[in-house]
Each structure stands twice: as structure tokens, then as C-alpha cells.
Scaffold this active site. Structure first.
Site, PDB file in Angstrom:
ATOM      1  N   GLY A 208       0.831  -1.211   0.000  1.00 39.93           N
ATOM      2  CA  GLY A 208       0.000   0.000   0.000  1.00 39.93           C
ATOM      3  C   GLY A 208       0.854   1.244   0.000  1.00 39.93           C
ATOM      4  O   GLY A 208       2.053   1.185  -0.250  1.00 39.93           O
ATOM      5  N   ASN A 209       0.236   2.384   0.258  1.00 35.93           N
ATOM      6  CA  ASN A 209       0.984   3.638   0.352  1.00 35.93           C
ATOM      7  C   ASN A 209       0.348   4.529   1.403  1.00 35.93           C
ATOM      8  O   ASN A 209      -0.665   4.162   2.007  1.00 35.93           O
ATOM      9  CB  ASN A 209       1.046   4.318  -1.017  1.00 35.93           C
ATOM     10  CG  ASN A 209      -0.327   4.645  -1.551  1.00 35.93           C
ATOM     11  OD1 ASN A 209      -1.039   5.468  -0.995  1.00 35.93           O
ATOM     12  ND2 ASN A 209      -0.738   3.971  -2.621  1.00 35.93           N
ATOM     13  N   ARG A 210       0.960   5.678   1.612  1.00 35.82           N
ATOM     14  CA  ARG A 210       0.571   6.496   2.764  1.00 35.82           C
ATOM     15  C   ARG A 210      -0.497   7.539   2.457  1.00 35.82           C
ATOM     16  O   ARG A 210      -0.740   8.432   3.268  1.00 35.82           O
ATOM     17  CB  ARG A 210       1.824   7.182   3.326  1.00 35.82           C
ATOM     18  CG  ARG A 210       2.763   6.204   4.026  1.00 35.82           C
ATOM     19  CD  ARG A 210       4.203   6.697   4.004  1.00 35.82           C
ATOM     20  NE  ARG A 210       4.350   8.044   4.492  1.00 35.82           N
ATOM     21  CZ  ARG A 210       4.584   8.372   5.747  1.00 35.82           C
ATOM     22  NH1 ARG A 210       4.726   7.430   6.642  1.00 35.82           N
ATOM     23  NH2 ARG A 210       4.703   9.626   6.094  1.00 35.82           N
TER      24      ARG A 210
END
Ligand code: CTP
Length: 401
Positions: A208-210
Site C-alpha cells: 500500500g501507500n501512505r
């Protein structure tokens, strides 16, 4: 300057109780609020509640304090009128200019922005009579917020719920800040992607990412307040649905692509604010990947995801569709941004510098809006809403009449 004057019209639906919270949000943020309930709405929330919470009398009829000519004065002096909830009956009266009580008289005399937040059963909302009344009100410049989808009064669910009061408040705040006649996205369909995609490795893990989704949600909120029909494609966000936006929830990049392409088919504008994963695991393990004693973990092979922004830009679903991309860069921000704008083929690219403590999850942002014809607009550090408004300003001038 005195406090902004807001008239809160309340018509006779069960959601009237939610208007108490809207009233609280308005008064606590420094607005002078006069509540004008209809007689029917008093079956749900009584006059004493409105008077106590607003600090002003709350009358329904034109026959009280007649010497003050309230049926004219309240509307004339308002900076904003918001009707929440607005029933099908209230929308019909407003569309046809009926004036049989204080609220309908106020709607006729008001020259300020008017916001309706409808709430009713799905059948009533979808009825051609209601839809035509809504279209009439919108054509005349009123902002009619699409109802939310969810649980209705009985056991049924569907479109017709009053949006979250905090989100209606946000719309009011934006409309008050921008003023009357400023709905430059009225009649336009805008599609916004927000959040960050998650690419599953196994049933419990993902890449995922932030991205929090806050910038995309700020774009949705501000677009609603500028009159647009908004489809928000939200990837893994934990934020309240913006009032008036149709929210489509997705998980992966492939799902996001599908939802954006479908919504973009009749869109005037597509804004890709989501952080889309460029790669996904080549294989999905149906069971949890276990560690094995004495063995190094197997490397994770990745494959490329489709580039949604490049695809939408290259193959526009409509003539004149405006496409906006975002670029998160850590180095050589402007040079990388220019190159990316060319590569993706969009009309505008919003470039921001990212780092551990910057942009992701924060309430503020700073960016440069690069345009395909060469212009460069610097938006100083400030609320994500301010950047959203600056983006819509650039979009609005590029939309064909
Ligand atoms: N984007 C997209 N589909 C992808 C990756 C990104 O639509 N598979 C969109 C994002 O929504 C954003 C823009 O492309 O609007 C730029 O994203 P970014 O990650 O900065 O660009 P990349 O193409 O990933 O370029 P690079 O990895 O070289 O920085």
C-alpha cells in the site's frame, strides 16, 4: 463586520433532528442563525429546541411579530439560506414559488445563496416530479445537494438520507466564502479518485501507500459547493463521505481503473488524486504466507498495473474533457513534474513535494499547478481546500461553454 447571517430552514422530515447538530456547528463557528421551521417539522423537533440552540425566536408563520415584517426581512437580510432537511413537498413549493408560511416566503425574498439538503424516501427522490423540481431550482442557481445513500427511516436503505450534518456545514462554509453566482461547475459531472490503492499479497497482507485521501476529499467537497455533480472513487479511505458526492469504494488499482473509466464516460472533468500503485504482486497466495524455519523468505515478484491517468488522457470519453493528474515527487520536483505532464498527456498536473512529514495525512499542502500549455501556478502552503479551489479555478477556465 458583523457575524454572517444564516437562515436554517427545517421542513417536516424525520431528519429534522440532525439539523440540531448543523445549527450547533453554525452558531459555534460564529454565525448568527435564525431557524425557520415549517409547522410540520415541529412534529419532529419543537420550537423550544430551535430557540434555545439558536438564541433567536423560531417562528413558522408570517402572522407573528407582523410589525417587523418577518416574511420579507428575514430573507432580505440573510447571507445564506440552508434548508435541511428539504422534503419533496418543500422542493416542490420552492420550485413553484409558493409562499404559504414563513420559510417559503423567506425563500422568495432571499437574494443570497440558497442550499437545499433534501432527505426523503428513494421513491420520492427519484419521482420525476421531484427530479424536475430539483432541476428547476438548480437552473435558478440554488445548490441542491444530492442525498446520501444509506439507511432510511424504516428498515429500508437507498438514496435519500440527509448527509452528515458536519458535511452539510462544510458545504455552507464553502458557499458563504465564495458568494452568490459563483457556481462555475454547475451542470458539470466531475470524477475524482482519492486515497491509496492496496495490492493484496495474501488474505492478510498488501502493498500500500501512505495516502490518506484528504486532498481528493477536499476536491470533492469544494466541487459540490461549486455546483458540480461529483463521483468520488475512494480507495481505502477512512473519511466521512462528503455531502452530495456519490462515493464508489475500491481497493486495488485494477478496481480503481474500472470505477474511474465507468464514471468518466459522461464526465466533464477527471481528477486523479489517488495514489495508485504502479505494481502489484504477480501472484496472490490464497492462504497466509508462512515463514519457514531456517529459510529466507521468497522474493515477491511484481507486475505493472495499468496507468489510469495516461489511459484517460489518451482516450478521452468526451470532447473537451479536462483531465488533471497529481505528482508526488521527492527530488527535482519541477523538472520531474514537467516530464510527467508530457508523459501522461493530461491538461493539468498538480505537483507536490512529499516526504515523511509532508503532505501525506496532513491537513495542509503546497503545490505547483503545471498546465500543458506551459503556465505554472504556485499555490502556497495552506489548507488542502485552498489548493482544491485553485485547481477548480484552473479547470473552470478550461471547460467548454
Ligand atoms: N496514476 C495512475 N495510474 C497508475 C499510477 C499513477 O493513474 N498506475 C496517476 C496518479 O493518480 C497521479 C499520477 O498518475 O495522478 C502520477 O502518479 P505518480 O505516482 O507520481 O506517477 P508515476 O506514473 O508513478 O511516475 P513515477 O513512478 O515515475 O514517479
Amino acid at each position: 463586520m458583523g457575524k454572517p447571517k444564516v437562515v436554517l430552514g427545517v421542513s417536516g422530515g424525520i431528519a429534522a433532528y440532525k439539523a440540531c447538530e448543523l445549527l450547533r456547528l453554525l452558531t459555534e463557528s460564529g454565525h448568527e442563525v435564525r431557524v425557520v421551521p415549517t409547522a410540520a417539522s415541529l412534529n419532529f423537533v419543537g420550537e423550544a429546541t430551535w430557540a434555545a440552540l439558536s438564541g433567536n425566536p423560531a417562528s413558522t408563520e408570517v402572522w407573528e411579530t407582523v410589525h417587523e415584517v418577518p416574511h420579507v426581512r428575514i430573507g432580505q437580510s440573510a447571507d445564506l439560506v440552508v434548508v435541511a432537511p428539504a422534503t419533496a413537498d418543500m422542493l416542490a413549493k420552492a420550485a413553484h414559488g409558493l409562499a404559504d408560511d414563513l420559510l417559503t416566503n423567506t425563500l422568495l425574498t432571499a437574494r443570497c445563496p440558497v442550499v437545499f439538503a433534501p432527505a426523503m424516501h428513494t421513491e420520492m427522490w427519484e419521482h420525476p416530479a421531484t427530479q424536475e423540481n430539483v432541476a428547476t431550482l438548480r437552473r435558478r442557481g440554488a445548490l441542491v445537494i444530492e442525498p446520501a445513500v444509506g439507511r432510511l427511516t424504516g428498515k429500508d436503505t437507498g438514496k435519500g438520507r440527509l448527509p452528515d450534518p458536519a458535511e452539510i456545514y462544510e458545504v455552507c462554509r464553502r458557499v458563504l466564502a465564495r458568494g452568490v453566482g459563483e457556481q462555475d461547475l454547475a451542470g458539470r459531472h466531475v470524477v475524482i479518485s482519492a486515497g491509496g490503492t492496496r495490492e493484496p499479497l495474501d488474505p492478510v497482507r498488501f502493498l500500500g501507500n501512505r495516502s490518506s485521501g484528504k486532498q481528493g476529499y477536499a476536491l470533492a467537497r469544494t466541487a459540490v459547493a461549486r455546483g458540480a455533480r461529483v463521483t468520488l472513487v475512494a480507495a481505502n479511505t477512512a473519511l466521512a463521505d462528503p455531502a452530495g458526492a456519490d462515493v464508489v469504494r475500491v481497493g486495488t488499482a485494477v478496481q480503481l481503473r474500472e470505477a474511474v473509466l465507468e464514471a468518466a464516460a459522461d464526465a466533464d472533468v477527471v481528477v486523479m488524486a489517488a495514489a495508485v500503485a504502479d505494481f502489484r504482486p504477480a501472484e496472490y497466495a490464497g492462504g497466509k504466507i508462512k515463514k519457514k524455519d531456517g529459510q529466507d523468505p521468497a522474493p515477491v515478484a511484481l507486475v505493472r498495473n495499468p496507468d489510469v491517468l495516461a489511459e484517460i488522457s489518451a482516450d478521452r470519453a468526451r470532447d473537451g474533457q479536462v483531465v488533471v493528474g497529481f505528482a508526488a515527487e521527492t527530488d527535482d520536483v519541477l523538472a520531474n513534474g514537467r516530464a510527467k505532464l508530457l508523459r501522461k498527456g493530461c491538461d493539468l498536473l498538480v505537483v507536490n513535494e512529499v516526504g515523511e512529514a509532508r503532505t501525506f495525512g496532513s491537513e495542509e499542502n503546497e503545490a505547483v499547478i503545471l498546465a500543458s500549455e506551459g503556465s505554472e501556478i504556485q499555490v502556497p502552503y495552506g489548507p488542502k481546500e485552498t489548493l482544491a479551489e485553485a485547481i477548480w479555478d484552473q479547470v473552470a477556465v478550461r471547460l467548454q461553454p
